[in-house]
Design a protein around this motif. Structure first.
Motif, short mmCIF file in Angstrom:
data_model
loop_
_atom_site.label_atom_id
_atom_site.label_comp_id
_atom_site.label_asym_id
_atom_site.label_seq_id
_atom_site.Cartn_x
_atom_site.Cartn_y
_atom_site.Cartn_z
N ALA A 212 40.43 54.46 30.63
CA ALA A 212 40.48 54.16 29.20
C ALA A 212 40.03 52.72 29.00
CB ALA A 212 41.89 54.35 28.65
N HIS A 213 39.33 52.47 27.92
CA HIS A 213 38.98 51.09 27.56
C HIS A 213 40.18 50.43 26.89
CE1 HIS A 213 34.91 51.69 28.69
NE2 HIS A 213 34.51 52.35 27.62
N GLY A 214 40.30 49.13 27.09
CA GLY A 214 41.28 48.37 26.33
C GLY A 214 42.64 48.19 26.96
N ALA A 215 42.73 48.27 28.29
CA ALA A 215 44.00 48.03 28.98
C ALA A 215 43.97 46.66 29.65
CB ALA A 215 44.29 49.11 30.01
N ARG A 216 44.96 45.84 29.38
CA ARG A 216 44.99 44.46 29.89
C ARG A 216 44.95 44.43 31.42
NH1 ARG A 216 48.78 40.72 31.56
NH2 ARG A 216 50.49 42.20 31.30
N GLU A 217 45.72 45.32 32.05
CA GLU A 217 45.80 45.32 33.51
C GLU A 217 44.50 45.79 34.15
OE1 GLU A 217 49.73 45.05 31.78
OE2 GLU A 217 48.07 46.45 31.43
N PHE A 218 43.79 46.71 33.50
CA PHE A 218 42.47 47.09 34.01
C PHE A 218 41.56 45.86 34.07
CE2 PHE A 218 42.53 51.82 32.50
CZ PHE A 218 43.39 52.13 33.53
N ASN A 219 41.57 45.07 32.99
CA ASN A 219 40.74 43.87 32.95
C ASN A 219 41.14 42.88 34.02
OD1 ASN A 219 39.39 44.93 30.74
ND2 ASN A 219 40.54 43.76 29.23
N ALA A 220 42.45 42.73 34.22
CA ALA A 220 42.94 41.75 35.19
C ALA A 220 42.50 42.08 36.61
CB ALA A 220 44.47 41.67 35.10
N VAL A 221 42.72 43.32 37.02
CA VAL A 221 42.40 43.67 38.41
C VAL A 221 40.89 43.72 38.62
CG1 VAL A 221 42.39 46.21 38.16
CG2 VAL A 221 43.14 45.15 40.32
N LYS A 222 40.14 44.14 37.60
CA LYS A 222 38.68 44.15 37.76
C LYS A 222 38.12 42.74 37.84
CE LYS A 222 37.80 47.13 34.42
NZ LYS A 222 37.06 48.02 33.51
N ALA A 223 38.69 41.82 37.09
CA ALA A 223 38.24 40.42 37.17
C ALA A 223 38.46 39.88 38.57
CB ALA A 223 38.97 39.57 36.13
N ARG A 224 39.58 40.24 39.20
CA ARG A 224 39.85 39.79 40.57
C ARG A 224 38.85 40.39 41.54
NH1 ARG A 224 44.33 40.56 43.80
NH2 ARG A 224 43.64 38.66 44.83
N ILE A 225 38.59 41.68 41.39
CA ILE A 225 37.64 42.34 42.30
C ILE A 225 36.25 41.77 42.13
CG2 ILE A 225 36.52 44.54 42.82
CD1 ILE A 225 39.17 45.92 42.15
N ILE A 226 35.83 41.54 40.89
CA ILE A 226 34.51 40.96 40.64
C ILE A 226 34.39 39.60 41.30
CG2 ILE A 226 32.99 40.02 38.85
CD1 ILE A 226 34.06 42.26 37.00
N ARG A 227 35.42 38.79 41.12
CA ARG A 227 35.39 37.45 41.71
C ARG A 227 35.31 37.53 43.24
NH1 ARG A 227 37.98 32.19 39.30
NH2 ARG A 227 37.35 30.69 40.89
N TYR A 228 36.05 38.47 43.82
CA TYR A 228 36.01 38.64 45.27
C TYR A 228 34.62 39.07 45.73
CZ TYR A 228 37.12 40.26 49.98
OH TYR A 228 37.14 40.43 51.34
N LEU A 229 34.05 40.06 45.05
CA LEU A 229 32.73 40.54 45.43
C LEU A 229 31.68 39.43 45.31
CD1 LEU A 229 32.67 44.09 43.75
CD2 LEU A 229 33.07 43.53 46.16
N HIS A 230 31.86 38.55 44.35
CA HIS A 230 30.92 37.44 44.20
C HIS A 230 31.13 36.39 45.28
CE1 HIS A 230 28.61 34.16 42.59
NE2 HIS A 230 29.69 33.42 42.45
N GLU A 231 32.35 35.93 45.45
CA GLU A 231 32.61 34.79 46.34
C GLU A 231 32.58 35.18 47.82
OE1 GLU A 231 36.30 33.16 44.98
OE2 GLU A 231 35.36 32.10 43.30
N GLU A 232 32.95 36.41 48.13
CA GLU A 232 33.03 36.81 49.54
C GLU A 232 31.88 37.69 49.99
OE1 GLU A 232 35.34 35.78 51.67
OE2 GLU A 232 36.36 34.58 50.13
N MET A 233 31.20 38.36 49.05
CA MET A 233 30.19 39.33 49.46
C MET A 233 28.84 39.13 48.78
SD MET A 233 32.52 42.78 49.87
CE MET A 233 31.26 43.52 50.91
N GLY A 234 28.71 38.07 47.97
CA GLY A 234 27.41 37.70 47.44
C GLY A 234 26.90 38.49 46.25
N PHE A 235 27.75 39.21 45.57
CA PHE A 235 27.32 39.90 44.35
C PHE A 235 27.14 38.85 43.24
CE2 PHE A 235 28.79 43.39 46.80
CZ PHE A 235 28.18 44.53 46.28
N SER A 236 26.04 38.97 42.49
CA SER A 236 25.72 37.89 41.55
C SER A 236 25.44 38.35 40.12
CB SER A 236 24.49 37.12 42.06
OG SER A 236 23.40 38.00 42.24
N VAL A 237 25.39 39.66 39.87
CA VAL A 237 25.08 40.18 38.54
C VAL A 237 26.17 41.16 38.11
CG1 VAL A 237 23.42 41.43 37.11
CG2 VAL A 237 22.61 39.96 38.98
N ILE A 238 26.71 40.95 36.90
CA ILE A 238 27.67 41.88 36.32
C ILE A 238 26.98 42.57 35.15
CG2 ILE A 238 29.99 42.20 35.38
CD1 ILE A 238 30.60 39.31 36.34
#
Length: 461
Positions: free
Chosen positions: A82-108
């Motif tokens: 579902a769109h619009g859940a605070r916790e979905f946004n929180a955990v995805k932001a963490r995963i995105i940051r990890y994929l960027h800083e640890e695995m070199g992903f650069s485009v969202i």
């Protein structure tokens, strides 16, 4: 005679009791077998699942399990039930940051209008991270966690290990027209005014026109105007580069191409969708007349374009609904549809990606066990927690974590993991059940124990 009737009744009663007693052990045994099966499944969840922290204040070591799973992937698609859940946004932001800083992903790449995203990105250097977020992506993802992610992007604007964002959706928005109009004003005032008028007209056609004959008249008027705009942009590349980067110019051209493609091929399907929305009867006879299919097909083509044309050397994260990112929507056993005249599930974005990208992609389905979110009209709703023994949510919740991750692809099948290849139920928007084989649709699953509505911020213009 009376004695014979009584005897017959007694015989019927005795047969009934006999059949009932015979059936009971079978039903009890079946229930016991299912109970034992669920126990084995929960044993597998406890043994194989990963505990993920929700808050961004923790170190990222809890996400290290992702490295071997995604190491050879170029595209990671992260969904949400579902769109619009605070916790979905929180955990995805963490995963995105990890994929960027640890695995070199650069485009969202968000499930956001490309025109809206490029307009916000082009102006991000002069605005705050909050402005870029609220003007660049839909409000369902406006939250403190996402704002911190946009702050990270802003801090890396001029660095080699940059992090950037864009949109993949073809839907028109209220940002692209004013942005492009202002951008060309110093080159051609007449062109500037015309762009604004074209975009306003296109927006009304796409979102509100429900009469097919009138829609075709308007489309025939707009198509040559956008074709001419495309030629004008190409002729003025050198002047536009004084104001925009090459990346921004290419995305502007892509948005215009999307507009032209819609005017040529998408009008009929969209008008039928608008008519259905307006509660007028509408009949669709094949997939080509489905607006949902057209939109997903174009989003898939936009991802291919981003991966091969705009960012050929970068790794990309795609953010969207589970419906869009799952791998084989046509194999759904039961499904939610907003086009009731379509009897079979449609291929969606994840299934419509090119075979080359499919081979290098990873799809993560995100679900919630309980809580409250928004419905499609933006109202608060409580999730339906009336689960059964074949529901994914209580099975994953048995791990006892606030956030639980479970790998599907490549996990060895045995009695503790057999559910991965069985028809299971999962929630759509937390209110409706869909049935599917988990490993057929996702490479991994993420369950948040409880969700709450996200903070919706309003764009500044």
């Amino acid at each position: 005679m009376l004695r014979q009737q009584l005897a017959a009744r007694n015989l019927v009663f005795i047969v009934f009791i006999y059949v009932f007693l015979l059936a009971q052990p079978h039903q009890i045994a079946e229930a016991d077998a299912q109970g034992e099966r669920v126990d084995r499944w929960e044993e597998g969840i406890e043994r194989l699942s990963h505990n993920v922290f929700l808050s961004g204040t923790h170190e990222q070591k809890d996400l290290d399990f992702l490295k071997p799973l995604i190491n050879d992937k170029r595209i990671v698609l992260i969904g949400e039930s579902a769109h619009g859940a605070r916790e979905f946004n929180a955990v995805k932001a963490r995963i995105i940051r990890y994929l960027h800083e640890e695995m070199g992903f650069s485009v969202i790449a968000f499930e956001a209008p490309m025109g809206q995203s490029v307009a916000a990105f082009a102006q991000s250097k002069t605005g705050t991270a909050s402005q870029t977020m609220t003007e660049g992506i839909p409000s369902v993802w406006h939250s403190p966690d996402m704002e911190r992610l946009f702050s990270l992007m802003k801090s890396k604007e001029e660095q080699k290990d940059f992090l950037t964002f864009t949109g993949i959706d073809i839907q028109p928005d209220s940002f692209f027209g004013p942005f492009l109009s202002e951008g060309v004003y110093h080159l051609d005032r007449s062109r500037s005014n015309k762009i604004r008028q074209m975009e306003e007209h296109f927006y009304e056609l796409y979102h509100n026109q429900a009469t097919i004959d009138q829609a075709f008249i308007e489309a025939n008027e707009l198509q040559p105007q956008y074709e001419e705009l495309k030629s004008w942009i190409r002729r003025h590349q050198s002047e536009l580069r004084k104001s925009y980067t090459n990346s921004v110019i290419k995305q502007i051209e892509r948005v215009v191409d999307n507009r032209i493609h819609f005017l040529k091929h998408g009008v009929q399907a969209r008008v039928k969708s608008n008519a259905q929305t307006n509660q007028h009867p509408s009949t669709v006879t094949d997939i080509q007349q489905s607006d949902m299919y057209y939109r997903d097909r174009q989003m898939a083509e936009n991802i291919d374009w981003l991966a091969h044309e705009l960012f050929p050397d970068e790794k990309m994260i795609v953010i969207g609904h589970n419906y869009h990112i799952r791998k084989q929507n046509t194999a759904m056993h039961s499904f939610v549809t907003f086009e009731p005249y379509m009897k079979d599930p449609l291929p969606t974005m994840g299934e419509l990606l090119s075979e080359r990208l499919k081979a290098s992609s990873y799809a993560l389905g995100v679900f919630a066990y309980k809580g409250q979110t928004y419905d499609r009209q933006g109202a608060f709703v409580n999730m339906d927690t009336n689960y059964d023994e074949f529901s994914l949510e209580p099975l994953l919740e048995s791990a006892g974590h606030r956030v639980t991750f479970m790998q599907l692809t490549g996990t060895r099948l045995d009695p503790t993991t057999s559910w991965m290849t069985m028809p299971m139920n999962g929630s759509y928007w937390g209110m409706q059940k869909e049935t599917f084989i988990p490993r057929q649709q996702y490479d991994g699953l993420l369950l948040i124990n409880e969700v709450s509505p996200a903070l919706y911020a309003q764009p500044s213009k």
